[in-house]
Motif scaffolding. Structure first.
Motif, PDB file in Angstrom:
ATOM      1  N   LEU A   1       0.843  -1.204   0.000  1.00 29.97           N
ATOM      2  CA  LEU A   1       0.000   0.000   0.000  1.00 29.97           C
ATOM      3  C   LEU A   1       0.874   1.249   0.000  1.00 29.97           C
TER       4      LEU A   1
ATOM      5  N   TYR B   1       5.297   2.301  -0.602  1.00 29.45           N
ATOM      6  CA  TYR B   1       6.499   1.719  -1.213  1.00 29.45           C
ATOM      7  C   TYR B   1       7.735   2.069  -0.385  1.00 29.45           C
TER       8      TYR B   1
ATOM      9  N   LEU C   1      -7.029  -3.745  -1.931  1.00 29.49           N
ATOM     10  CA  LEU C   1      -5.682  -3.806  -2.508  1.00 29.49           C
ATOM     11  C   LEU C   1      -4.800  -4.839  -1.809  1.00 29.49           C
TER      12      LEU C   1
ATOM     13  N   VAL D   1      -4.991  -7.775  -6.404  1.00 29.60           N
ATOM     14  CA  VAL D   1      -5.597  -6.811  -7.328  1.00 29.60           C
ATOM     15  C   VAL D   1      -4.530  -5.793  -7.673  1.00 29.60           C
ATOM     16  N   THR D   2      -4.263  -5.640  -8.964  1.00 25.87           N
ATOM     17  CA  THR D   2      -3.295  -4.610  -9.349  1.00 25.87           C
ATOM     18  C   THR D   2      -3.984  -3.254  -9.333  1.00 25.87           C
ATOM     19  N   ARG D   3      -3.194  -2.226  -9.312  1.00 26.22           N
ATOM     20  CA  ARG D   3      -3.772  -0.876  -9.281  1.00 26.22           C
ATOM     21  C   ARG D   3      -4.477  -0.574 -10.602  1.00 26.22           C
TER      22      ARG D   3
ATOM     23  N   LYS E   1      -0.938   4.492  -9.368  1.00 19.19           N
ATOM     24  CA  LYS E   1       0.099   3.542  -8.959  1.00 19.19           C
ATOM     25  C   LYS E   1       1.104   4.194  -8.013  1.00 19.19           C
ATOM     26  N   LYS E   2       1.279   5.500  -8.179  1.00 22.46           N
ATOM     27  CA  LYS E   2       2.276   6.195  -7.359  1.00 22.46           C
ATOM     28  C   LYS E   2       1.730   6.568  -5.983  1.00 22.46           C
ATOM     29  N   LYS E   3       0.447   6.421  -5.805  1.00 20.63           N
ATOM     30  CA  LYS E   3      -0.164   6.897  -4.553  1.00 20.63           C
ATOM     31  C   LYS E   3       0.174   5.986  -3.393  1.00 20.63           C
ATOM     32  N   TRP E   4       0.312   6.579  -2.245  1.00 22.59           N
ATOM     33  CA  TRP E   4       0.473   5.846  -0.993  1.00 22.59           C
ATOM     34  C   TRP E   4      -0.847   5.930  -0.240  1.00 22.59           C
ATOM     35  N   PHE E   5      -1.162   4.832   0.436  1.00 19.65           N
ATOM     36  CA  PHE E   5      -2.408   4.827   1.212  1.00 19.65           C
ATOM     37  C   PHE E   5      -2.149   4.601   2.694  1.00 19.65           C
TER      38      PHE E   5
END
Lengths: 275, 246, 252
Positions: B58, B60, C87, C91-93, C248-252
């Motif tokens: 979630l 990186y 996620l 499951v891919t983004r 894809k670059k997002k952080w959760f």
């Protein structure tokens, strides 16, 4: 519980929606109650709420009538449709093909989707434009042109003189000084109903208002011609002569008019001489 | 040779904002062996949830590597063998519990018949038999936690990751959860969870790791901690001694 | 593919369980009944005004459903933290974004289909329908337009808040629909940057066939349908690619 919530939501939305439509009717009703010494704008609730937006939307709706009359096309599209190789349109005969050549694919695609040759609606189909006059005048009761042109179409082209007169009288209620509307009412009485007594009344009113504010010679001639003709049909030759003479001042070289005046003068003299 | 279920090597995570930079994890390295129950402890803000998010891809990591059963955490294959129960259980309000679990089952490629069987048996265990067709928006917090656990266990995962699993559960449910975790261990499953409930951790964990300010201070077997009677009478005392400022 | 479809089909349940769509259905029915019963100068057989206003409302209501729904898909998922368990599964983004887009399209398509069908029934009951092919083309083009709008809204929602996304999406849609054709000359004044801007903007004006239905124009030739569909599909693909790239670059 679920059904209750749904019924509540949809009935609330439905009620709000109906109220918006009813607002126009309520607006009309109150206006008739508080009739018009003061200009209508002071009493118009909808205009107070929505202001200029209402008039602007009214104008757009009025222009829709023109779009409808041309089969759904807007005026600038007539020429490009000619270029597209469709049948010539009376608005743009001989449009130069070179003016519309374009390598831009998006423009070509847009034209293929959204442009059509202009076609005036047939008499039977032209009734489709009438709702827009109705709506335009509801939105902006000061749109005199909408009343006049709507009245023309109803009275002269669609054989609905009574509806036309009713519509034009609404216009007069909202625009008591609009000579154009008086003129259109008079035209209908003269040309369709053949009621010259009434046409004289309305032409006189239009003429008195016209003199005060307008300088359009073509419209002035129209008024004078029909006033004169109305009086002539009523047998009131001195009045008819008066208006022919006013016409002569505008067209001093009109030979037919001079002949007409001479004939009228003779008729008046003969009438006076008879016991 | 014991397979490594979870491996973190030199993992560093830095949060970068407009006006700030925060190093949430610093060179975090540890392993969790297959069949182990590993408790991940630390004060608030230590980086436990950040670690779990890094494991689940979630977020990186800026440095280091994470592997799940030998597969890099960034690959989809890593998530095929794990089940995750988040700290805050929130699911789609417009789905019923069964629909939600069936959706997850579909994503996990579990045949519908098998999925329904698992769902029904789990609901039976936790007492949600009558709630399967109720919309999630009508669920209490405790019921939501149970559904949360159900979706984590749906694919019979080899590695179960739980973030504060006992939060929101009543004592009966906690006991059920504890038995469930021990049952999973008996089946050879691996459990990795973070918790503040040290009494629970003491009862079920094989090993614990203690995190403070993004740094792993210690990993120790619970058995060994409790055997050190002269120094620590409980896991709680051990924990407090480790994290106290020097 | 299965994951994408699953995410999408479950989204459909939201719009029908939230019941907003039924409110619009009721409003549309009330409006159409009101329009049918309107008396303009005692003239019978009027139909174009009904088509114009009715079809306009069908499009408008579809917009009212599509844009807010698409705008909240990603943001609400993150805000409510429902994205975590999703996620955490395999499951891919990209599958997530594709699933959300497909769901938005299904919702937009279902709403529009329902409204359009009601309008169609009323129109043929009035006795002045246009050719069936034209109805079909209008329907297909509207679906393409809604797909493009959904993709654009989702793309914007990844970078902006909900309210900004909705406002911007509506602005772009209405400006391009009304003035898109006129922009060419304006943008061409700016040479290459102008050309790029002109071609980058989503040209929603290609997909509005309402005038054809209202005024009974002939159906579109196949090449036009093909080109418009290709434009929409390419644009949507590009938007989804960039959406997935940003997501894809997002952080959760």
């Amino acid at each position: 519980m679920v059904l209750k919530k749904f019924l509540f939501k949809s009935s609330s939305a439905g009620i709000i929606f109906i109220l918006v439509f009813l607002a126009g009717q309520i607006d009309d009703y109150f206006l008739r109650c508080y009739a018009a010494a003061s200009p209508r704008t002071n009493n118009d609730i909808m205009l107070k709420i929505f202001g200029q937006l209402r008039q602007d939307v009214g104008l757009m709706v009025y222009l829709k009538a023109d779009q409808y009359y041309h089969g759904g096309t807007h005026h600038p599209q007539h020429k490009t449709a000619e270029y597209l190789g469709k049948e010539p349109c009376e608005h743009a005969p001989g449009a130069e093909k070179a003016d519309f050549e374009t390598k831009d694919f998006f423009t070509r695609l847009y034209r293929a989707v959204r442009h059509q040759p202009a076609r005036h609606l047939s008499d039977e189909q032209s009734k489709e434009i009438t709702p827009w006059f109705y709506l335009a005048t509801k939105l902006d009761p000061q749109n005199i042109k909408a009343y006049v042109i709507g009245g023309y179409w109803l009275g002269m082209r669609l054989s609905k003189p009574d509806e036309a007169l009713k519509f034009l009288r609404q216009g007069l209620f909202s625009n008591p000084d609009a000579w154009q509307i008086y003129e259109q009412v008079a035209d209908i009485y003269f040309l369709v109903k053949k009621d010259y007594r009434k046409s004289v009344v309305y032409f006189e009113r239009a003429y008195s208002l016209f003199n005060q504010s307008e300088t359009d010679v073509f419209e002035l001639k129209h008024l004078l011609v029909f006033l004169a003709a109305s009086y002539e049909f009523l047998g009131e030759y001195p009045a008819a002569l008066k208006y022919h003479e006013k016409l002569l001042k505008i067209n001093p070289d009109d030979a037919k008019l001079k002949t007409k005046i001479s004939n009228l003068t003779d008729v008046i003299v003969r009438t006076k001489e008879q016991p | 040779m014991v397979e490594t279920a979870l491996s973190l090597t030199g993992v560093g995570v830095t949060y970068k904002g407009k006006n700030y930079t925060k190093e949430a994890l610093f060179e975090l390295s540890f392993k969790v062996e297959r069949g182990e129950i590993f408790g991940f402890l630390g004060p608030n803000g230590a980086g436990k949830t950040t670690t779990i998010k890094a494991i689940l891809n979630l977020i990186y990591p800026n440095t280091g590597q994470i592997e799940i059963f030998g597969c890099p955490a960034s690959k989809v294959c890593a998530r095929k063998r794990i089940g995750y129960m988040p700290e805050i259980a929130n699911y789609y309000w417009y789905l019923t519990a069964k629909e939600l679990l069936l959706m997850y089952a579909g994503i996990l490629n579990i045949p519908k018949a098998l999925a329904l069987k698992r769902i029904d048996s789990f609901f039976e265990i936790v007492g949600l038999q009558d709630a399967g067709n109720v919309l999630m928006k009508n669920f209490s917090k405790g019921m939501m936690q149970k559904v949360s656990l159900a979706q984590a266990l749906l694919n019979d995962p080899d590695l179960l990751i739980l973030d504060e699993p006992a939060g929101g559960l009543d004592p009966v449910a906690r006991t059920q959860l504890r038995s469930l975790i021990l049952e999973l261990k008996n089946k050879g499953k691996t459990v990795f969870f973070s918790s503040h409930e040290l009494s629970e951790v003491e009862l079920i964990c094989d090993r614990v790791g203690i995190l403070k300010e993004g740094r792993l201070l210690k990993t120790e077997k619970v058995k060994d901690i409790l055997n050190q009677k002269t120094q620590h009478q409980s896991l709680e005392n051990y924990f407090l001694n480790i994290i106290k400022p020097e | 593919m299965k994951t994408t479809v699953l995410i999408a089909t479950n989204l459909m349940k939201e719009i029908f369980r939230k019941k907003d769509i039924y409110v619009f259905v009721v409003l549309l029915v009330i409006l159409l009944i009101y329009l049918i019963n309107m008396n303009f100068f005692d003239i019978g057989g009027l139909s174009r005004y009904l088509k114009e206003i009715g079809l306009g409302m069908v499009y408008l209501f579809s917009l009212f459903i599509t844009v807010p729904f698409s705008a909240k898909l990603v943001g609400e998922e993150i805000q409510n933290k429902t994205i975590y368990p999703l996620l955490a599964k395999p499951v891919t983004r990209f599958q997530f974004i594709a699933g959300k887009f497909l769901g938005a399209l299904l919702v937009a398509g279902a709403s529009f289909s329902l409204f359009y069908f009601i309008f169609y029934l009323v129109d043929i009951s009035k006795g002045t329908p246009v050719g069936f092919i034209l109805y079909l083309e209008t329907y297909a083009f509207a679906i393409l337009m809604l797909a493009l709008l959904s993709a654009l809204t989702i793309f914007l929602s990844i970078h902006m808040t909900f309210s900004t996304t909705v406002t911007l999406a509506y602005l772009i849609y209405f400006i391009m629909s009304w003035f898109g054709a006129s922009f060419r000359d304006y943008f061409y004044n700016f040479s290459i940057p102008g050309y790029i801007a002109y071609y980058l903007l989503p040209h929603f004006e290609f997909f509005d066939l309402r005038d054809r239905v209202v005024h009974s124009w002939p159906a579109l030739p196949a090449w036009v349908v093909g080109c418009a569909a290709a434009y929409a599909l390419i644009y949507i693909s590009v938007l989804l690619y960039f959406s997935a790239f940003a997501f894809k670059k997002k952080w959760f």
